[in-house]
Design a protein around this motif. Structure first.
Motif, mmCIF file in Angstrom:
data_model
loop_
_atom_site.group_PDB
_atom_site.id
_atom_site.type_symbol
_atom_site.label_atom_id
_atom_site.label_comp_id
_atom_site.label_asym_id
_atom_site.label_seq_id
_atom_site.Cartn_x
_atom_site.Cartn_y
_atom_site.Cartn_z
ATOM 1 N N LEU A 196 -13.806 90.765 9.929
ATOM 2 C CA LEU A 196 -13.360 90.531 8.280
ATOM 3 C C LEU A 196 -14.624 89.923 7.769
ATOM 4 O O LEU A 196 -15.410 90.631 6.660
ATOM 5 C CB LEU A 196 -13.012 90.443 7.222
ATOM 6 C CG LEU A 196 -11.474 91.707 7.965
ATOM 7 C CD1 LEU A 196 -10.059 91.032 7.177
ATOM 8 C CD2 LEU A 196 -11.620 92.809 7.457
ATOM 9 N N LYS A 197 -15.052 88.892 7.768
ATOM 10 C CA LYS A 197 -16.226 87.820 7.374
ATOM 11 C C LYS A 197 -17.483 88.528 8.159
ATOM 12 O O LYS A 197 -18.749 88.078 7.370
ATOM 13 C CB LYS A 197 -16.037 86.513 8.031
ATOM 14 C CG LYS A 197 -14.553 85.577 7.067
ATOM 15 C CD LYS A 197 -14.547 84.049 7.921
ATOM 16 C CE LYS A 197 -15.949 83.367 7.100
ATOM 17 N NZ LYS A 197 -16.323 82.098 7.367
ATOM 18 N N SER A 198 -17.507 88.926 9.347
ATOM 19 C CA SER A 198 -18.673 89.213 9.873
ATOM 20 C C SER A 198 -19.068 90.697 9.149
ATOM 21 O O SER A 198 -19.732 91.101 9.284
ATOM 22 C CB SER A 198 -18.598 89.401 11.690
ATOM 23 O OG SER A 198 -17.388 90.508 11.373
ATOM 24 N N MET A 199 -18.011 91.362 8.830
ATOM 25 C CA MET A 199 -18.672 92.600 8.405
ATOM 26 C C MET A 199 -19.077 92.446 6.218
ATOM 27 O O MET A 199 -19.056 93.636 5.988
ATOM 28 C CB MET A 199 -16.868 93.381 8.057
ATOM 29 C CG MET A 199 -16.492 93.852 10.056
ATOM 30 S SD MET A 199 -15.356 94.111 9.568
ATOM 31 C CE MET A 199 -15.360 96.488 8.270
ATOM 32 N N GLY A 200 -18.695 91.163 6.170
ATOM 33 C CA GLY A 200 -19.234 91.320 4.549
ATOM 34 C C GLY A 200 -17.949 91.091 4.001
ATOM 35 O O GLY A 200 -18.328 90.993 2.929
ATOM 36 N N ALA A 255 0.347 87.493 9.599
ATOM 37 C CA ALA A 255 0.950 87.270 10.659
ATOM 38 C C ALA A 255 2.162 87.074 10.905
ATOM 39 O O ALA A 255 2.679 86.415 11.548
ATOM 40 C CB ALA A 255 -0.655 87.190 12.081
ATOM 41 N N SER A 256 2.597 87.507 9.685
ATOM 42 C CA SER A 256 4.354 87.663 10.430
ATOM 43 C C SER A 256 4.299 86.064 9.433
ATOM 44 O O SER A 256 5.003 85.297 9.922
ATOM 45 C CB SER A 256 5.224 87.049 10.996
ATOM 46 O OG SER A 256 4.838 88.825 11.280
ATOM 47 N N GLY A 257 3.534 85.336 8.819
ATOM 48 C CA GLY A 257 4.046 84.101 8.216
ATOM 49 C C GLY A 257 2.539 83.499 8.638
ATOM 50 O O GLY A 257 2.478 81.614 8.164
ATOM 51 N N ASP A 258 2.107 83.795 9.750
ATOM 52 C CA ASP A 258 0.677 82.633 10.281
ATOM 53 C C ASP A 258 -0.095 83.604 9.851
ATOM 54 O O ASP A 258 -0.448 84.828 10.068
ATOM 55 C CB ASP A 258 0.632 82.217 11.743
ATOM 56 C CG ASP A 258 2.084 81.525 12.150
ATOM 57 O OD1 ASP A 258 2.459 81.013 11.564
ATOM 58 O OD2 ASP A 258 2.696 82.215 13.535
ATOM 59 N N LEU A 259 -1.072 82.955 8.723
ATOM 60 C CA LEU A 259 -1.890 83.178 8.084
ATOM 61 C C LEU A 259 -3.754 82.215 8.118
ATOM 62 O O LEU A 259 -3.247 81.202 8.491
ATOM 63 C CB LEU A 259 -1.533 83.594 6.628
ATOM 64 C CG LEU A 259 -1.014 82.871 5.619
ATOM 65 C CD1 LEU A 259 -2.044 82.135 4.734
ATOM 66 C CD2 LEU A 259 -0.310 83.229 4.643
ATOM 67 N N SER A 260 -4.767 84.056 7.953
ATOM 68 C CA SER A 260 -5.551 82.923 7.774
ATOM 69 C C SER A 260 -6.524 83.659 6.482
ATOM 70 O O SER A 260 -6.549 84.817 6.614
ATOM 71 C CB SER A 260 -6.778 83.033 8.668
ATOM 72 O OG SER A 260 -5.988 82.157 10.171
ATOM 73 N N GLY A 277 -8.953 88.143 12.705
ATOM 74 C CA GLY A 277 -8.954 89.275 11.737
ATOM 75 C C GLY A 277 -9.776 88.336 10.817
ATOM 76 O O GLY A 277 -10.777 89.503 10.136
ATOM 77 N N ARG A 278 -9.683 87.764 10.440
ATOM 78 C CA ARG A 278 -10.764 86.518 9.811
ATOM 79 C C ARG A 278 -11.961 86.951 10.194
ATOM 80 O O ARG A 278 -13.084 86.820 9.162
ATOM 81 C CB ARG A 278 -9.710 84.645 8.916
ATOM 82 C CG ARG A 278 -11.216 84.916 8.297
ATOM 83 C CD ARG A 278 -10.493 83.074 8.004
ATOM 84 N NE ARG A 278 -10.351 82.077 9.392
ATOM 85 C CZ ARG A 278 -9.963 80.809 9.084
ATOM 86 N NH1 ARG A 278 -8.843 80.618 7.977
ATOM 87 N NH2 ARG A 278 -9.283 80.345 10.128
#
Length: 317
Positions: free
Chosen positions: A180-184, A192-197, A176-177
């Motif tokens: 979203l970065k590729s989208m600018g 994700a339920s506590g696992d996050l980027s 997901g990160r």
């Protein structure tokens, strides 16, 4: 993974940009996607896109949905190899690398374990020792056979299964990160339920602040992490457990013995990748303090905070 263990700390000062957060149910769990964007409409489109991506990942790696490639691999256990997408093949390769590094403390074939342990108040006695030994008879990462040329996965013993509950959500957060970065999108969080980027900054150009809660004192923090391009994952034994004769048995199971892991109440690992941090935290919970720290030392890009069963807190930097 433990949703309640991490909390985000938001800035008081805002700029012309907007911060939009949406709570979603994905992969059977609670996700929170936060983006810093120029307006609410753009932010909503970005979140819609990442939600679709995570749904795509679930439809690839879920062992619960019958149409997925993982479900087909499990159905063909002991029968024949199954050709899979390169994405799933690579994820499986990385999982097996963790198994080797941890000496089997991490094992995606634990999906085949008999469900003797129940953490929903329905257990009235400990399972018999013989039943516990038998429960992991089909669990052995060495019987997961990969063919890189053909891009196939073969489970060598009938009744084997694989599942990605231990690293799947971390993988989804990382993907997901990246999307979203590729989208600018300049900054945000996929939780994700506590696992996050995370990536970028908050709208006041300060790093994201992630609080690690004390599992024994929920209103207090063990630490506050300041994160830009970083990820964090937590494994813990403090939410799902049963007690017999004054001893606590938690939901994280040692795949080699069939018994619940002991030694840690919680392990939080942070570094570049949520998937990798997830694998480390799970492995460390099973290995215990001494061997878990030995494993972590092999990866200097990753740090950790943990609490032992005795309540001792250690920051490994």
């Amino acid at each position: 993974m433990c949703v309640a263990f991490l909390c985000l700390i938001w800035p008081a000062k805002l700029s012309a940009q907007v911060t939009v957060k949406r709570v979603l149910t994905l992969m059977g769990s609670r996700f929170e996607v936060t983006v810093v964007e120029r307006d609410s409409m753009s932010a909503a489109k970005c979140i819609d896109t990442v939600a679709a991506e995570i749904t795509r990942i679930e439809n690839l790696i879920s062992e619960w949905r019958p149409h997925t490639q993982v479900s087909e691999v499990n159905r063909q256990a002991g029968i024949k190899p199954v050709r899979v997408d390169r994405e799933l093949f690579s994820l499986t390769q990385r999982a097996l690398q963790f198994s080797r590094l941890s000496g089997g403390a991490f094992d995606i074939s634990i999906a085949a374990m008999d469900r003797l342990w129940r953490f929903d108040d329905s257990m009235t006695e400990l399972p018999a020792a013989a039943a516990i030994r038998q429960s992991v008879a089909k669990v052995n990462y060495k019987n997961i056979i990969l063919d890189s040329v053909a891009s196939t996965i073969y489970l060598a013993e009938k009744g084997m299964k694989i599942g990605f509950g231990s690293i799947g959500k971390g993988y989804a957060a990382d993907c997901g990160r990246t999307l979203l970065k590729s989208m600018g999108v300049k900054g945000g969080i996929v939780n994700a339920s506590g696992d996050l980027s995370t990536w970028g900054t908050q709208i006041d150009e300060q790093p994201w602040r992630v609080g690690i809660k004390n599992p024994r004192k929920g209103n207090k923090m063990i630490a506050i992490l300041k994160m830009r391009e970083a990820s964090v994952a937590t494994s813990g034994s403090y939410e799902k457990y049963v007690e017999f004769n004054g001893k606590r048995y938690a939901h994280i199971i040692n795949p080699k013995t069939g018994y619940p892991a002991s030694g840690f109440i919680s392990v939080t690992v942070y570094g570049p990748s949520a998937e990798f941090a997830n694998g480390l935290s799970t492995s460390m919970m099973v290995l215990g303090a001494r061997d878990g720290e030995k494993l972590l030392r092999q990866f200097p890009a990753y740090k950790a905070v943990w609490m032992t069963d005795t309540g001792r807190i250690k920051h490994f930097r």
